[in-house]
Scaffold this motif. Structure first.
Motif, PDB file in Angstrom:
ATOM      1  N   CYS A 129       0.823  -1.211   0.000  1.00  0.00           N
ATOM      2  CA  CYS A 129       0.000   0.000   0.000  1.00  0.00           C
ATOM      3  C   CYS A 129       0.859   1.265   0.000  1.00  0.00           C
ATOM      4  CB  CYS A 129      -0.935   0.000   1.208  1.00  0.00           C
ATOM      5  SG  CYS A 129      -2.219  -1.268   1.168  1.00  0.00           S
ATOM      6  N   LEU A 130       1.958   1.233   0.726  1.00  0.00           N
ATOM      7  CA  LEU A 130       2.855   2.392   0.753  1.00  0.00           C
ATOM      8  C   LEU A 130       3.546   2.592  -0.589  1.00  0.00           C
ATOM      9  CD1 LEU A 130       4.493   2.048   4.302  1.00  0.00           C
ATOM     10  CD2 LEU A 130       2.740   3.674   3.560  1.00  0.00           C
ATOM     11  N   VAL A 131       3.905   1.489  -1.235  1.00  0.00           N
ATOM     12  CA  VAL A 131       4.543   1.596  -2.559  1.00  0.00           C
ATOM     13  C   VAL A 131       3.606   2.283  -3.546  1.00  0.00           C
ATOM     14  CG1 VAL A 131       5.307   0.262  -4.563  1.00  0.00           C
ATOM     15  CG2 VAL A 131       6.132  -0.342  -2.291  1.00  0.00           C
ATOM     16  N   LYS A 132       2.334   1.935  -3.519  1.00  0.00           N
ATOM     17  CA  LYS A 132       1.370   2.472  -4.484  1.00  0.00           C
ATOM     18  C   LYS A 132       0.818   3.843  -4.087  1.00  0.00           C
ATOM     19  CE  LYS A 132      -0.397  -1.992  -6.170  1.00  0.00           C
ATOM     20  NZ  LYS A 132      -1.628  -2.806  -6.337  1.00  0.00           N
ATOM     21  N   TYR A 133       1.121   4.296  -2.895  1.00  0.00           N
ATOM     22  CA  TYR A 133       0.515   5.508  -2.340  1.00  0.00           C
ATOM     23  C   TYR A 133       0.555   6.724  -3.279  1.00  0.00           C
ATOM     24  CZ  TYR A 133       0.374   9.763   0.543  1.00  0.00           C
ATOM     25  OH  TYR A 133       0.120  11.019   1.028  1.00  0.00           O
ATOM     26  N   PRO A 134       1.708   7.109  -3.855  1.00  0.00           N
ATOM     27  CA  PRO A 134       1.708   8.317  -4.692  1.00  0.00           C
ATOM     28  C   PRO A 134       0.775   8.210  -5.896  1.00  0.00           C
ATOM     29  CG  PRO A 134       3.952   7.649  -4.145  1.00  0.00           C
ATOM     30  CD  PRO A 134       3.064   6.524  -3.744  1.00  0.00           C
ATOM     31  N   THR A 135       0.681   7.031  -6.485  1.00  0.00           N
ATOM     32  CA  THR A 135      -0.166   6.846  -7.660  1.00  0.00           C
ATOM     33  C   THR A 135      -1.614   7.191  -7.348  1.00  0.00           C
ATOM     34  OG1 THR A 135       1.285   5.103  -8.508  1.00  0.00           O
ATOM     35  CG2 THR A 135      -0.958   5.160  -9.369  1.00  0.00           C
ATOM     36  N   PHE A 136      -2.105   6.733  -6.203  1.00  0.00           N
ATOM     37  CA  PHE A 136      -3.492   7.016  -5.818  1.00  0.00           C
ATOM     38  C   PHE A 136      -3.660   8.447  -5.316  1.00  0.00           C
ATOM     39  CE2 PHE A 136      -3.381   2.327  -5.385  1.00  0.00           C
ATOM     40  CZ  PHE A 136      -4.416   2.023  -6.262  1.00  0.00           C
ATOM     41  N   LEU A 137      -2.677   8.950  -4.578  1.00  0.00           N
ATOM     42  CA  LEU A 137      -2.741  10.330  -4.092  1.00  0.00           C
ATOM     43  C   LEU A 137      -2.898  11.304  -5.253  1.00  0.00           C
ATOM     44  CD1 LEU A 137      -2.400  12.504  -1.852  1.00  0.00           C
ATOM     45  CD2 LEU A 137       0.068  12.368  -2.273  1.00  0.00           C
ATOM     46  N   PHE A 138      -2.158  11.070  -6.335  1.00  0.00           N
ATOM     47  CA  PHE A 138      -2.210  11.971  -7.482  1.00  0.00           C
ATOM     48  C   PHE A 138      -3.592  11.969  -8.134  1.00  0.00           C
ATOM     49  CE2 PHE A 138       2.640  11.313  -8.249  1.00  0.00           C
ATOM     50  CZ  PHE A 138       2.901  12.049  -7.111  1.00  0.00           C
ATOM     51  N   GLY A 139      -4.326  10.856  -8.028  1.00  0.00           N
ATOM     52  CA  GLY A 139      -5.669  10.831  -8.578  1.00  0.00           C
ATOM     53  C   GLY A 139      -6.565  11.865  -7.921  1.00  0.00           C
ATOM     54  N   ALA A 140      -6.449  12.004  -6.599  1.00  0.00           N
ATOM     55  CA  ALA A 140      -7.272  12.967  -5.868  1.00  0.00           C
ATOM     56  C   ALA A 140      -6.767  14.393  -6.041  1.00  0.00           C
ATOM     57  CB  ALA A 140      -7.309  12.598  -4.387  1.00  0.00           C
ATOM     58  N   THR A 141      -5.454  14.583  -5.897  1.00  0.00           N
ATOM     59  CA  THR A 141      -4.918  15.941  -5.874  1.00  0.00           C
ATOM     60  C   THR A 141      -4.842  16.574  -7.267  1.00  0.00           C
ATOM     61  OG1 THR A 141      -2.664  15.018  -5.847  1.00  0.00           O
ATOM     62  CG2 THR A 141      -3.642  15.616  -3.733  1.00  0.00           C
ATOM     63  N   TYR A 142      -4.666  15.769  -8.312  1.00  0.00           N
ATOM     64  CA  TYR A 142      -4.652  16.339  -9.665  1.00  0.00           C
ATOM     65  C   TYR A 142      -5.994  16.982  -9.977  1.00  0.00           C
ATOM     66  CZ  TYR A 142      -4.302  16.821 -14.728  1.00  0.00           C
ATOM     67  OH  TYR A 142      -4.283  17.334 -16.000  1.00  0.00           O
ATOM     68  N   ALA A 143      -7.074  16.288  -9.656  1.00  0.00           N
ATOM     69  CA  ALA A 143      -8.407  16.819  -9.939  1.00  0.00           C
ATOM     70  C   ALA A 143      -8.662  18.100  -9.148  1.00  0.00           C
ATOM     71  CB  ALA A 143      -9.461  15.764  -9.602  1.00  0.00           C
ATOM     72  N   ALA A 144      -8.208  18.129  -7.889  1.00  0.00           N
ATOM     73  CA  ALA A 144      -8.417  19.319  -7.065  1.00  0.00           C
ATOM     74  C   ALA A 144      -7.570  20.490  -7.566  1.00  0.00           C
ATOM     75  CB  ALA A 144      -8.080  19.012  -5.612  1.00  0.00           C
ATOM     76  N   SER A 203      -7.074   4.975  -9.346  1.00  0.00           N
ATOM     77  CA  SER A 203      -6.595   6.352  -9.184  1.00  0.00           C
ATOM     78  C   SER A 203      -7.340   7.305 -10.114  1.00  0.00           C
ATOM     79  CB  SER A 203      -5.090   6.429  -9.445  1.00  0.00           C
ATOM     80  OG  SER A 203      -4.780   6.014 -10.774  1.00  0.00           O
ATOM     81  N   VAL A 204      -7.666   6.817 -11.305  1.00  0.00           N
ATOM     82  CA  VAL A 204      -8.438   7.636 -12.244  1.00  0.00           C
ATOM     83  C   VAL A 204      -9.855   7.828 -11.711  1.00  0.00           C
ATOM     84  CG1 VAL A 204      -9.233   7.872 -14.623  1.00  0.00           C
ATOM     85  CG2 VAL A 204      -7.050   6.740 -14.148  1.00  0.00           C
ATOM     86  N   GLY A 205     -10.390   6.765 -11.112  1.00  0.00           N
ATOM     87  CA  GLY A 205     -11.706   6.875 -10.502  1.00  0.00           C
ATOM     88  C   GLY A 205     -11.751   7.933  -9.419  1.00  0.00           C
ATOM     89  N   LEU A 206     -10.681   8.017  -8.635  1.00  0.00           N
ATOM     90  CA  LEU A 206     -10.605   9.058  -7.604  1.00  0.00           C
ATOM     91  C   LEU A 206     -10.738  10.452  -8.216  1.00  0.00           C
ATOM     92  CD1 LEU A 206      -7.818   7.797  -5.180  1.00  0.00           C
ATOM     93  CD2 LEU A 206     -10.007   8.756  -4.465  1.00  0.00           C
ATOM     94  N   SER A 207     -10.035  10.687  -9.313  1.00  0.00           N
ATOM     95  CA  SER A 207     -10.096  12.013  -9.946  1.00  0.00           C
ATOM     96  C   SER A 207     -11.492  12.285 -10.494  1.00  0.00           C
ATOM     97  CB  SER A 207      -9.043  12.119 -11.057  1.00  0.00           C
ATOM     98  OG  SER A 207      -9.373  11.311 -12.170  1.00  0.00           O
ATOM     99  N   LEU A 208     -12.141  11.256 -11.028  1.00  0.00           N
ATOM    100  CA  LEU A 208     -13.502  11.422 -11.541  1.00  0.00           C
ATOM    101  C   LEU A 208     -14.477  11.738 -10.410  1.00  0.00           C
ATOM    102  CD1 LEU A 208     -13.435   8.418 -14.023  1.00  0.00           C
ATOM    103  CD2 LEU A 208     -13.729  10.805 -14.690  1.00  0.00           C
ATOM    104  N   TRP A 209     -14.298  11.082  -9.268  1.00  0.00           N
ATOM    105  CA  TRP A 209     -15.184  11.324  -8.128  1.00  0.00           C
ATOM    106  C   TRP A 209     -14.958  12.699  -7.512  1.00  0.00           C
ATOM    107  CZ3 TRP A 209     -13.912   5.779  -6.174  1.00  0.00           C
ATOM    108  CH2 TRP A 209     -14.820   4.875  -6.740  1.00  0.00           C
ATOM    109  N   VAL A 210     -13.700  13.150  -7.471  1.00  0.00           N
ATOM    110  CA  VAL A 210     -13.419  14.493  -6.947  1.00  0.00           C
ATOM    111  C   VAL A 210     -14.115  15.549  -7.807  1.00  0.00           C
ATOM    112  CG1 VAL A 210     -11.624  16.232  -6.588  1.00  0.00           C
ATOM    113  CG2 VAL A 210     -11.251  13.893  -5.800  1.00  0.00           C
ATOM    114  N   LYS A 211     -14.036  15.361  -9.118  1.00  0.00           N
ATOM    115  CA  LYS A 211     -14.712  16.316 -10.002  1.00  0.00           C
ATOM    116  C   LYS A 211     -16.220  16.242  -9.813  1.00  0.00           C
ATOM    117  CE  LYS A 211     -15.037  18.001 -14.726  1.00  0.00           C
ATOM    118  NZ  LYS A 211     -14.503  17.923 -16.109  1.00  0.00           N
ATOM    119  N   ALA A 212     -16.761  15.015  -9.676  1.00  0.00           N
ATOM    120  CA  ALA A 212     -18.202  14.867  -9.456  1.00  0.00           C
ATOM    121  C   ALA A 212     -18.625  15.529  -8.145  1.00  0.00           C
ATOM    122  CB  ALA A 212     -18.577  13.379  -9.445  1.00  0.00           C
ATOM    123  N   LYS A 213     -17.769  15.435  -7.126  1.00  0.00           N
ATOM    124  CA  LYS A 213     -18.090  16.062  -5.849  1.00  0.00           C
ATOM    125  C   LYS A 213     -18.107  17.588  -5.986  1.00  0.00           C
ATOM    126  CE  LYS A 213     -16.741  16.442  -1.004  1.00  0.00           C
ATOM    127  NZ  LYS A 213     -15.837  15.995   0.083  1.00  0.00           N
TER     128      LYS A 213
END
Length: 422
Positions: free
Chosen positions: A47-62, A205-215
């Protein structure tokens, strides 16, 4: 209070819901049952190895007000086409696997047999919910389900720790000897399969960015980077914590008793529930059953949303329209792909159900093969010209992300070599 929760939490909890599914209810207890508590450290490390990949999904959209799909489009239309094909493949089999596992648990809990009718009903119910309410309803229902399965899992873990007498037995296997011995190839492939969807596939991670935009659309204001990061960390932290709980449960209920693990993931989930009742007592059955069903249904609901959402986002970039028509076109494609999704999933279930256990192991392993692709694309988007310097992550996260890409690439190459070239 509820409105405050809606403001603060959304995409992060949706991410927790999609993450805490087969990887947690099946892969994590299986890992604990096979190798013991050493797999807690392994799950956290992955989970720690993959952390930046998922973090970027949320923060890129924001940071941009756009999704990662928009970021991919700026790298070239071929990147979006590649993403469209990868997510279509991954989500089709992910939804099918989760539907089979959820149905198996419901058959075990309620004693009903309807052939593939349960799988069909589960997927169809998710589609009706999403078709009627889309993001707002998805967020509200998932928030309740995440709370329910988190409470249930914590109760189960605490009770197992208190009630099960280990008798001084070893709680961990020697992974080093396994990797050095005759079983090294099966062990390595098992570890890669566990890591493939731990905490979930990197397409999430892409889903995270889509959900942030939807929010942001639901709130009628931009989601700030701080808000997106906080929400993400709650969801990601929940996924890591629950992964450790499930590894612990597999260790205490199965590993120390030398119980042979069922090969089929759906059968294993039913086996785990029955072992809890026989080890702890019948009173724990409702807690375990409720936790298992809510875990899997929340995952299914969020996955069923992700395929049409990701497909629509990709297709409006592949076949561009004017900015004014983009939202309307996205909505139409979303509804079309809800129907396409049902046809694809039912086709997979009818054709591959008899060998689904083996196939899911292969698909989860392939999740690791495509992982470096998403990690690289997300890194390039996050440190690209669209992100203002002040909004970019610091050097620590930058180098962490580079390390993630390197590690995932090496592991993917090892998997391909061992599977197809040896």
């Amino acid at each position: 209070m509820f409105n405050t929760l809606k403001e603060k939490f959304g995409p992060g909890l949706l991410y927790a819901a999609v993450a805490v599914g087969v990887s947690h209810l099946v892969s994590s207890p299986t890992a604990g049952a096979t190798y013991g508590l050493i797999m807690v450290a392994y799950a956290v490390l992955v989970c720690l190895v993959k952390y930046p990949t998922f973090l970027f999904g949320a923060t890129y959209a924001a940071a941009t007000g756009e999704t990662l799909v928009d970021g991919y489009a700026k790298m070239g239309k071929w990147v979006v086409v590649l993403f469209f094909l990868m997510q279509l493949f991954e989500y089709t089999f992910a939804i099918s696997g989760v539907a089979v596992t959820t149905a198996a648990i419901m058959r075990s809990v309620f004693g009903i047999e309807m052939g593939l009718g349960i799988e069909f009903g589960l997927v169809a119910s998710c589609m009706v919910i999403l078709a009627l309410g889309r993001y707002s309803v998805l967020e509200d229902i998932t928030r309740v389900l995440v709370i329910l399965f988190t409470i249930g899992t914590i109760i189960a873990a605490v009770v197992a720790i208190a009630a099960i007498d280990t008798g001084g037995a070893s709680l961990s296997a020697n992974i080093g000897s396994e990797l050095a011995g005759e079983n090294r190839i099966p062990t390595i492939l098992f570890l890669i399969a566990v890591a493939g969807w731990m905490p979930t596939g990197t397409a999430g991670s892409v889903g995270l960015s889509l959900w942030v935009k939807a929010k942001s659309i639901r709130l009628k204001r931009p989601v700030t980077i701080a808000e997106a990061a906080f929400d993400f960390h709650v969801g990601y932290g929940t996924a890591i914590f629950l992964a450790t709980c499930f590894v612990l449960l597999g260790t205490l209920v199965m590993y120390i008793n030398g119980v042979e693990v069922e090969a089929n993931g759906a059968d294993f989930a039913a086996q785990l529930i029955s072992l809890f009742t026989s080890t702890i007592g019948e009173w724990i059955y409702p807690v375990i059953a409720l936790s298992a069903i809510t875990v899997m249904y929340s995952t299914l609901l969020t996955l069923v949303d992700l395929m049409p959402r990701s497909s629509a986002a990709a297709l409006v970039e592949i076949f561009p329209v004017s900015a004014g028509e983009k939202s309307d076109r996205f909505g139409k494609i979303y509804y079309i792909f809800i129907g396409v999704e049902l046809l694809l999933v039912m086709g997979v279930l009818f054709i591959l159900l008899d060998s689904f256990g083996t196939f899911i192991a292969w698909v989860t392993s392939m999740g690791f093969v495509v992982a470096p692709v998403f990690s690289f694309l997300n890194h390039k988007a996050m440190f690209g010209p669209d992100i203002a310097e002040k909004n970019r992550p610091g050097n620590f996260i930058r180098y962490w992300s580079i390390g993630t890409i390197s590690i995932l690439t090496v592991v993917a190459l090892i998997f391909v070599y061992m599977t197809y070239l040896m």
